[in-house]
Design a protein around this motif. Structure first.
Motif, PDB file in Angstrom:
ATOM      1  N   ASN A  54      -0.972  -2.279 -10.237  1.00 45.65           N
ATOM      2  CA  ASN A  54      -1.935  -1.828 -11.243  1.00 45.65           C
ATOM      3  C   ASN A  54      -3.337  -1.728 -10.632  1.00 45.65           C
ATOM      4  O   ASN A  54      -4.262  -2.436 -11.034  1.00 45.65           O
ATOM      5  N   THR A  56      -7.090  -0.467  -9.607  1.00 41.60           N
ATOM      6  CA  THR A  56      -8.208   0.151 -10.305  1.00 41.60           C
ATOM      7  C   THR A  56      -9.209   0.649  -9.269  1.00 41.60           C
ATOM      8  O   THR A  56      -9.137   0.293  -8.087  1.00 41.60           O
ATOM      9  N   TYR A  57     -10.174   1.443  -9.731  1.00 45.45           N
ATOM     10  CA  TYR A  57     -11.186   1.940  -8.802  1.00 45.45           C
ATOM     11  C   TYR A  57     -12.006   0.802  -8.218  1.00 45.45           C
ATOM     12  O   TYR A  57     -12.522   0.898  -7.096  1.00 45.45           O
ATOM     13  N   ILE A 123      -5.306   6.488  -8.034  1.00 42.30           N
ATOM     14  CA  ILE A 123      -6.713   6.356  -7.653  1.00 42.30           C
ATOM     15  C   ILE A 123      -7.095   7.130  -6.395  1.00 42.30           C
ATOM     16  O   ILE A 123      -8.278   7.393  -6.178  1.00 42.30           O
TER      17      ILE A 123
END
Length: 272
Positions: A54, A56-57, A123
């Motif tokens: 999972n 994220t940026y 991403i």
């Protein structure tokens, strides 16, 4: 005369100054051993993602443009050596998992990772080509870890004239079913299988580098190696950090491998 090749296994972090000093130490080590082509892993400037399930940026490594001073420093460190290394590239709003091949004279080639596992594709933007490029040590192509799972990637580079394929990796142990012993892990077996298969089916020299240690929940395999055009491993690091060094007469090895069975020349692309 043979080409002295080094395949690096090492760990890198979010600390860019630490990473740069480690790159410098590895290049210095390679120079002492008279290495002419040094292949560092993926994600050497800033490390890899902390979490593939999972991401994220905020989890991305520091993103660098091609004209970033840190890139310039690696180019200067390379000097007469051909050095391949990976980092997170910024191109406008997009982020790419990128490999550069450089000497002290500048950039020789760039590859943006094409094939992305599920976590990355949310991403990272994807690259869109596999191309060979000429260097002082011969024609080279590059892939980044998951690219080597796809036979078409290495084949496209070989068809484009690459005699040596550098595969820069951030390849972890299995995320879903990790084995107690690293050498028994499913991903450990696949990592070696892909390296040997891509070399043998294209009759090229394959140089596979990989991260070691851990980042977040990921534990990396190491297992950097140099593979001959018959699929034989001529040097390797196993799971520990180090440099697998081999001297290979690339032209002679390729000619020998292709003397009777010439896989590239015997393809039938019209029926595929």
């Amino acid at each position: 005369m043979g080409l002295k090749i080094g395949a690096v296994a090492a760990g890198f972090t979010r600390d860019l100054e630490f990473d740069l000093s480690r790159v410098e130490a590895l290049i210095r080590h390679g120079r002492r051993e008279e290495v002419q082509l040094l292949v560092l892993p993926d994600a050497v400037l800033g490390g890899y993602l902390n979490d593939l399930s999972n991401p994220t940026y905020d989890d991305l490594p520091p993103a660098l443009t091609l004209d970033d001073p840190l890139i310039s420093k690696v180019i200067a460190m390379a000097g007469e050596m051909v050095v391949c290394f990976g980092f997170c590239e910024a191109d406008g709003p997009d982020r790419f998992n990128t490999a550069l091949c450089v000497t002290g004279d500048g950039v020789l080639g760039r590859h943006r990772k094409v094939h992305q596992p599920p976590g990355e594709r949310t991403i990272y933007a994807a690259g869109n080509e596999f191309t060979g490029f000429d260097t002082p040590v011969g024609r080279i192509g590059m892939m980044i870890d998951y690219d080597k799972t796809f036979p078409e990637a290495a084949r496209a580079l070989a068809v484009d004239g690459a005699d040596v394929i550098a595969c820069l990796c951030a390849w972890p142990t299995s995320i879903t079913n990790r084995a107690a012993r690293m050498n028994e892990d499913r991903q450990s077996r696949l990592f070696d299988l892909y390296d040997r298969s891509r070399a043998a089916e294209n009759q090229v020299v394959l140089v596979s580098s990989n991260l070691t240690g851990s980042i977040g929940g990921l534990r990396f395999l190491g297992q950097s190696k140099v593979v001959g055009p018959g699929g034989d491993i001529v040097a390797r690091t196993w799971s520990k950090a180090g440099i697998a060094i081999a001297e290979v007469d690339v032209r002679a090895e390729l000619e020998t491998a292709r003397r009777v069975l010439h896989h590239l020349g015997e393809r039938r692309p019209e029926v595929y």
